[in-house]
Scaffold this active site. Sequence first.
Site, PDB file in Angstrom:
ATOM      1  N   TYR A 109       0.865  -1.175   0.000  1.00 35.96           N
ATOM      2  CA  TYR A 109       0.000   0.000   0.000  1.00 35.96           C
ATOM      3  C   TYR A 109       0.899   1.221   0.000  1.00 35.96           C
ATOM      4  O   TYR A 109       1.871   1.287   0.752  1.00 35.96           O
ATOM      5  CB  TYR A 109      -0.882   0.012   1.256  1.00 35.96           C
ATOM      6  CG  TYR A 109      -1.735   1.254   1.374  1.00 35.96           C
ATOM      7  CD1 TYR A 109      -3.021   1.276   0.868  1.00 35.96           C
ATOM      8  CD2 TYR A 109      -1.238   2.408   1.986  1.00 35.96           C
ATOM      9  CE1 TYR A 109      -3.810   2.425   0.951  1.00 35.96           C
ATOM     10  CE2 TYR A 109      -2.020   3.560   2.072  1.00 35.96           C
ATOM     11  CZ  TYR A 109      -3.303   3.553   1.562  1.00 35.96           C
ATOM     12  OH  TYR A 109      -4.064   4.687   1.650  1.00 35.96           O
ATOM     13  N   GLU A 197      -3.304   7.590  -4.166  1.00 40.33           N
ATOM     14  CA  GLU A 197      -3.233   6.287  -3.491  1.00 40.33           C
ATOM     15  C   GLU A 197      -3.001   5.173  -4.503  1.00 40.33           C
ATOM     16  O   GLU A 197      -3.671   5.119  -5.533  1.00 40.33           O
ATOM     17  CB  GLU A 197      -4.541   6.040  -2.731  1.00 40.33           C
ATOM     18  CG  GLU A 197      -4.503   4.799  -1.866  1.00 40.33           C
ATOM     19  CD  GLU A 197      -5.870   4.501  -1.266  1.00 40.33           C
ATOM     20  OE1 GLU A 197      -6.031   4.707  -0.056  1.00 40.33           O
ATOM     21  OE2 GLU A 197      -6.774   4.085  -2.012  1.00 40.33           O
TER      22      GLU A 197
END
Length: 390
Positions: A109, A197
């Site tokens: 992530y 993101e």
Amino acid sequence: MNIHEYQAKELFRRYDIPVPEGRVVHSDEQALAAAEDLGGERWVVKAQIHAGGRGKGGGVVIADSPERVRQAADRLIGNRLVTPQTGSDGRPVQRVLVEQAQEIAQEFYLAILIDRVSQRITLVASDAGGMEIEEVAAREPQRIVRERVDPAVGLLDFQCRKIAAAVGLKGTLLPQAVKLMKRLYRLFRDKDALLAEVNPLAVVAGDRLLALDAKMDFDGNALYRLPDITDLRDFDEEDPKEVEATGHGLNYIALDGDVGCIVNGAGLAMATMDAIALHGGRPANFLDVGGGASPEKIANAFRIVLEDANVRGILLNIFAGINRCDWVAEGIVRAIRDQAIEVPVVVRLAGTNVAEGWMIMESSGLDYLRAEKLDDAARKAVEAVKGAAA
Ligand code: GDP
Ligand code: MN
């Protein structure tokens, strides 16, 4: 302002951030052609909506033939997709992204966001990338690492190396990660983003880092200087009432209660929502009509608030400083006359020309509830809505 994954990946490409090859398509036939054009043996078909959790909701499909790609596209396009982030109504899918599927060795992530506590752009990463990042954040917060960026010097190499090493990236992956983070930061800064993101940031065949998903959110206040980003806006993903309100210079945000609010000033609008909640009610919206609210603006505000079928009563709260109560009253009278309003309306006026304002209201012969103070107004509105519901 949010954008779609395929648009974010296009921006990534412009900044040399590695993404899979893909095509965005609007029909099943186009999806089939895209798969053949891309080549390979496996493809991934991804619904393009402004919400995450698509993997969990069946919006990300791995297909092992162009015909399967076509079938997946056919099933997704034109239907609503429900994911853990869309609410039970889901969101309509108008296009899908077809990409060559990757063999994933590991998922990370990575995000750049604005941390409100430190008021700094912050790099966030985790070795637990993929679809369970929310659960990881809740249960194993130590697996999420952060690095704040000093605005005077920007994101520095050592900070990227530190983050990359902390999530366990080694060997040739480490310099790849540093480059990728710096490019993502450049994109974030150039385009006044609020969020960039990448989840998952994947290690794929050949020990390469690849952004398999991309999500970006931009500061609406900066769009005036970013025409290329403004062009990416998808009005179909926004509440039509909010779009209409923006066009009329009204600051409207839809909520899920039943007391419609029309207020001048953002601070007073927030206080009004609090007062409604304090009296056991739930606001249907935030609406700031601004400083110089003309009769037209007030009439538009009524119309937009009433487009929400949940609204069972309206609280109009005006504290006129720059504004004038008599103008507002004219707007109210016009709106109530023209629009045949069937829900109770509570009016509170205070400030400049308040006496003239009430005079216009009283002589109009219209049906409304008068309130002098915010607390009184909120109580009356909540009671009126409860009465209307009973
Ligand atoms: P989200 O659920 O809306 O965040 O959508 P993602 O784009 O992140 O896709 C969901 C999941 O699908 C990812 O976490 C990956 O595990 C998987 N996925 C996405 N692209 C590929 C791919 O090319 N190959 C494989 N094997 N899995 C993929
Ligand atoms: Mn994702």
